[in-house]
Motif scaffolding. Structure first.
Motif, PDB file in Angstrom:
ATOM      1  N   HIS A  35       0.834  -1.203   0.000  1.00 24.03           N
ATOM      2  CA  HIS A  35       0.000   0.000   0.000  1.00 24.03           C
ATOM      3  C   HIS A  35       0.872   1.257   0.000  1.00 24.03           C
ATOM      4  CE1 HIS A  35      -3.323  -2.741   0.632  1.00 24.03           C
ATOM      5  NE2 HIS A  35      -2.720  -3.235   1.708  1.00 24.03           N
ATOM      6  N   MET A  36       1.575   1.452  -1.100  1.00 21.93           N
ATOM      7  CA  MET A  36       2.545   2.531  -1.176  1.00 21.93           C
ATOM      8  C   MET A  36       1.903   3.903  -1.036  1.00 21.93           C
ATOM      9  SD  MET A  36       5.297   1.285  -4.047  1.00 21.93           S
ATOM     10  CE  MET A  36       4.123   1.396  -5.412  1.00 21.93           C
ATOM     11  N   ASP A  37       0.677   4.039  -1.501  1.00 24.93           N
ATOM     12  CA  ASP A  37      -0.007   5.320  -1.405  1.00 24.93           C
ATOM     13  C   ASP A  37      -0.137   5.746   0.056  1.00 24.93           C
ATOM     14  OD1 ASP A  37      -1.603   7.456  -2.827  1.00 24.93           O
ATOM     15  OD2 ASP A  37      -3.119   6.726  -1.431  1.00 24.93           O
ATOM     16  N   THR A  38      -0.501   4.790   0.907  1.00 30.16           N
ATOM     17  CA  THR A  38      -0.609   5.059   2.346  1.00 30.16           C
ATOM     18  C   THR A  38       0.760   5.192   2.987  1.00 30.16           C
ATOM     19  OG1 THR A  38      -2.700   3.841   2.468  1.00 30.16           O
ATOM     20  CG2 THR A  38      -1.498   4.174   4.537  1.00 30.16           C
ATOM     21  N   TRP A  39       1.664   4.292   2.631  1.00 31.88           N
ATOM     22  CA  TRP A  39       3.003   4.313   3.223  1.00 31.88           C
ATOM     23  C   TRP A  39       3.704   5.639   2.977  1.00 31.88           C
ATOM     24  CZ3 TRP A  39       5.092  -1.058   1.199  1.00 31.88           C
ATOM     25  CH2 TRP A  39       4.322  -2.083   1.780  1.00 31.88           C
ATOM     26  N   ALA A  40       3.497   6.204   1.771  1.00 33.78           N
ATOM     27  CA  ALA A  40       4.171   7.462   1.435  1.00 33.78           C
ATOM     28  C   ALA A  40       3.749   8.591   2.371  1.00 33.78           C
ATOM     29  CB  ALA A  40       3.874   7.845  -0.008  1.00 33.78           C
ATOM     30  N   ASN A  41       2.516   8.547   2.822  1.00 36.91           N
ATOM     31  CA  ASN A  41       2.022   9.594   3.717  1.00 36.91           C
ATOM     32  C   ASN A  41       2.493   9.412   5.150  1.00 36.91           C
ATOM     33  OD1 ASN A  41       0.565  10.806   1.614  1.00 36.91           O
ATOM     34  ND2 ASN A  41      -1.201   9.482   1.955  1.00 36.91           N
ATOM     35  N   GLU A  42       3.108   8.264   5.442  1.00 41.55           N
ATOM     36  CA  GLU A  42       3.533   7.976   6.811  1.00 41.55           C
ATOM     37  C   GLU A  42       4.993   8.314   7.089  1.00 41.55           C
ATOM     38  OE1 GLU A  42       0.445   4.180   7.364  1.00 41.55           O
ATOM     39  OE2 GLU A  42       2.583   3.827   6.961  1.00 41.55           O
ATOM     40  N   VAL A  43       5.786   8.541   6.027  1.00 38.96           N
ATOM     41  CA  VAL A  43       7.233   8.653   6.229  1.00 38.96           C
ATOM     42  C   VAL A  43       7.692  10.026   6.701  1.00 38.96           C
ATOM     43  CG1 VAL A  43       7.680   6.858   4.530  1.00 38.96           C
ATOM     44  CG2 VAL A  43       7.732   9.254   3.827  1.00 38.96           C
ATOM     45  N   SER A  44       6.886  11.068   6.456  1.00 33.52           N
ATOM     46  CA  SER A  44       7.366  12.413   6.794  1.00 33.52           C
ATOM     47  C   SER A  44       7.572  12.595   8.298  1.00 33.52           C
ATOM     48  CB  SER A  44       6.393  13.476   6.266  1.00 33.52           C
ATOM     49  OG  SER A  44       5.101  13.299   6.808  1.00 33.52           O
ATOM     50  N   SER A  45       6.929  11.754   9.106  1.00 33.14           N
ATOM     51  CA  SER A  45       7.126  11.830  10.556  1.00 33.14           C
ATOM     52  C   SER A  45       8.240  10.902  11.025  1.00 33.14           C
ATOM     53  CB  SER A  45       5.827  11.470  11.283  1.00 33.14           C
ATOM     54  OG  SER A  45       5.448  10.129  11.006  1.00 33.14           O
ATOM     55  N   LEU A  46       8.861  10.169  10.086  1.00 30.18           N
ATOM     56  CA  LEU A  46       9.863   9.172  10.450  1.00 30.18           C
ATOM     57  C   LEU A  46      11.277   9.540  10.031  1.00 30.18           C
ATOM     58  CD1 LEU A  46       7.912   5.946   9.335  1.00 30.18           C
ATOM     59  CD2 LEU A  46       7.989   6.969  11.615  1.00 30.18           C
ATOM     60  N   GLY A  47      11.416  10.286   8.940  1.00 31.81           N
ATOM     61  CA  GLY A  47      12.747  10.523   8.388  1.00 31.81           C
ATOM     62  C   GLY A  47      13.150  11.986   8.376  1.00 31.81           C
ATOM     63  N   ASP A  48      14.191  12.282   7.594  1.00 27.91           N
ATOM     64  CA  ASP A  48      14.718  13.637   7.435  1.00 27.91           C
ATOM     65  C   ASP A  48      13.976  14.301   6.279  1.00 27.91           C
ATOM     66  OD1 ASP A  48      16.544  12.864   9.387  1.00 27.91           O
ATOM     67  OD2 ASP A  48      17.995  12.173   7.891  1.00 27.91           O
ATOM     68  N   VAL A  49      13.275  15.381   6.578  1.00 28.32           N
ATOM     69  CA  VAL A  49      12.336  15.979   5.630  1.00 28.32           C
ATOM     70  C   VAL A  49      12.876  17.288   5.058  1.00 28.32           C
ATOM     71  CG1 VAL A  49      10.002  16.887   5.344  1.00 28.32           C
ATOM     72  CG2 VAL A  49      10.394  14.910   6.824  1.00 28.32           C
ATOM     73  N   THR A  50      12.647  17.497   3.757  1.00 30.01           N
ATOM     74  CA  THR A  50      12.978  18.747   3.084  1.00 30.01           C
ATOM     75  C   THR A  50      11.673  19.409   2.639  1.00 30.01           C
ATOM     76  OG1 THR A  50      15.076  17.867   2.269  1.00 30.01           O
ATOM     77  CG2 THR A  50      14.214  19.801   1.150  1.00 30.01           C
ATOM     78  N   TYR A  51      11.594  20.731   2.835  1.00 30.61           N
ATOM     79  CA  TYR A  51      10.383  21.471   2.484  1.00 30.61           C
ATOM     80  C   TYR A  51      10.683  22.456   1.345  1.00 30.61           C
ATOM     81  CZ  TYR A  51       8.440  19.818   6.926  1.00 30.61           C
ATOM     82  OH  TYR A  51       8.001  19.043   7.965  1.00 30.61           O
ATOM     83  N   GLU A  52       9.660  22.713   0.554  1.00 32.97           N
ATOM     84  CA  GLU A  52       9.730  23.728  -0.496  1.00 32.97           C
ATOM     85  C   GLU A  52       8.413  24.489  -0.471  1.00 32.97           C
ATOM     86  OE1 GLU A  52       9.155  23.561  -5.235  1.00 32.97           O
ATOM     87  OE2 GLU A  52      10.869  22.396  -4.535  1.00 32.97           O
ATOM     88  N   LYS A  53       8.481  25.779  -0.155  1.00 37.66           N
ATOM     89  CA  LYS A  53       7.281  26.616  -0.069  1.00 37.66           C
ATOM     90  C   LYS A  53       6.259  26.028   0.906  1.00 37.66           C
ATOM     91  CE  LYS A  53       7.834  28.372  -4.776  1.00 37.66           C
ATOM     92  NZ  LYS A  53       7.228  28.493  -6.137  1.00 37.66           N
ATOM     93  N   GLY A  54       6.766  25.511   2.022  1.00 40.42           N
ATOM     94  CA  GLY A  54       5.899  25.002   3.059  1.00 40.42           C
ATOM     95  C   GLY A  54       5.344  23.606   2.826  1.00 40.42           C
ATOM     96  N   ARG A  55       5.745  22.965   1.745  1.00 40.24           N
ATOM     97  CA  ARG A  55       5.267  21.616   1.444  1.00 40.24           C
ATOM     98  C   ARG A  55       6.415  20.619   1.497  1.00 40.24           C
ATOM     99  NH1 ARG A  55       2.367  22.751  -4.243  1.00 40.24           N
ATOM    100  NH2 ARG A  55       4.449  23.593  -4.592  1.00 40.24           N
ATOM    101  N   VAL A  56       6.129  19.411   1.945  1.00 35.98           N
ATOM    102  CA  VAL A  56       7.146  18.363   1.970  1.00 35.98           C
ATOM    103  C   VAL A  56       7.476  17.967   0.543  1.00 35.98           C
ATOM    104  CG1 VAL A  56       7.682  16.002   2.664  1.00 35.98           C
ATOM    105  CG2 VAL A  56       6.372  17.475   4.198  1.00 35.98           C
ATOM    106  N   THR A  57       8.752  18.024   0.193  1.00 33.27           N
ATOM    107  CA  THR A  57       9.168  17.632  -1.151  1.00 33.27           C
ATOM    108  C   THR A  57      10.059  16.397  -1.162  1.00 33.27           C
ATOM    109  OG1 THR A  57      11.073  19.133  -1.032  1.00 33.27           O
ATOM    110  CG2 THR A  57       9.041  19.992  -2.016  1.00 33.27           C
TER     111      THR A  57
END
Length: 275
Positions: A35-57
């Motif tokens: 279920h990659m669609d769901t999994w993709a939404n779960e990673v931003s709280s787990l890893g090192d995140v980069t933002y662009e204009k306030g959005r996770v990229t």
């Protein structure tokens, strides 16, 4: 490389990879199970995140914290990479990143992966294969991967420009020189969700901007041969150290500029700061 129960067409796969530097495998990931669609939404709280204009990229360094992604990467995918390396053992995870590319999201400039990967690792780590996993359908309109197939290797690779010290995308090692771009014909790799593309570190590639109203998410997993051992934890430690050093340098430059501005201001009659 002999046929195996895992991949009955091993020889054909190796021949294609050797000739083009790439191997495209449609429907490699069963999206009804993974279920990659769901999994993709779960990673931003787990890893090192980069933002662009306030959005996770982009999100990195999260596989070890997510059971679904870890199982996907450590199974058949690692086995195929191992055989493409010419080894019987599954390949070892070196790094991972998930690119979200929101609507209007920027593309990536033309580059090779090998120089930037090798920059953070010992010289013995000299071979890398990256696997692109399409989470959403990837099209020319939403900024799919674009590459140049060929028998690329360390002796036959395009000219790259020296890194400028910035550890982020614009300054990493591997950027392709303008003079070399004139000789390259990039082709789009359009893909459906669940399709994957294997390509090694000397394949020139880039991507365009997302000109649609939807996200274009893709996972990029890089492997090294099992015979070289694991370096993933040290890679991320090195990357973080260099990022921190770069931030300190930028802050010092900003402070120096501020002090120089104050000195210049003090030379103007009546403009010196009041005590």
């Amino acid at each position: 490389m002999t046929d195996s129960p895992l991949e009955p067409n091993c020889q054909r796969m190796l021949e294609e990879f050797t000739a083009t530097g790439t191997l495209f495998m449609p429907s490699f990931v069963d999206t009804s199970v993974c279920h990659m669609d769901t999994w993709a939404n779960e990673v931003s709280s787990l890893g090192d995140v980069t933002y662009e204009k306030g959005r996770v990229t982009r999100c990195e360094n999260f596989i070890h914290k997510h059971d679904g992604w870890r199982a996907l990467v450590g199974g058949r995918m690692a086995g195929v990479c191992g055989r493409l390396f010419g080894e019987e053992k599954p390949a070892v995870l070196f790094k991972e990143k998930l690119n979200f590319k929101p609507p209007g999201g920027m593309g990536f400039a033309p580059h090779l992966d090998h120089p930037s990967l090798a920059f953070y690792a010992p010289e013995t780590y000299d071979r890398f294969i990256t696997v692109m996993v399409a989470i959403d359908d990837m099209t020319s309109a939403n900024g799919c991967l674009r590459l140049v197939k060929g028998k690329w290797d360390a002796q036959n690779c395009v000219e790259c420009i020296p890194p400028n010290g910035d550890p982020e995308v614009g300054g990493r090692a591997g950027g392709i020189a303008e003079s070399a771009l004139e000789t390259l014909a990039f082709e789009d790799v359009e893909a459906k969700a669940g399709d994957v593309l294997f390509f090694h570190g000397y394949v020139p590639h880039r991507s365009g901007s997302n000109c649609t109203l939807g996200y274009r998410r893709a996972l990029f997993i890089t492997f090294n041969p099992a015979s070289q051992g694991s370096y993933r934890e040290q890679y991320y430690a090195n990357l973080q150290r260099i990022r921190d050093e770069w931030l300190v340098k930028l802050q010092q430059e900003m402070e120096d500029d501020y002090q120089n501005d104050l000195l210049a201001l003090a030379t103007i009659p009546g403009s010196a700061p009041k005590k």
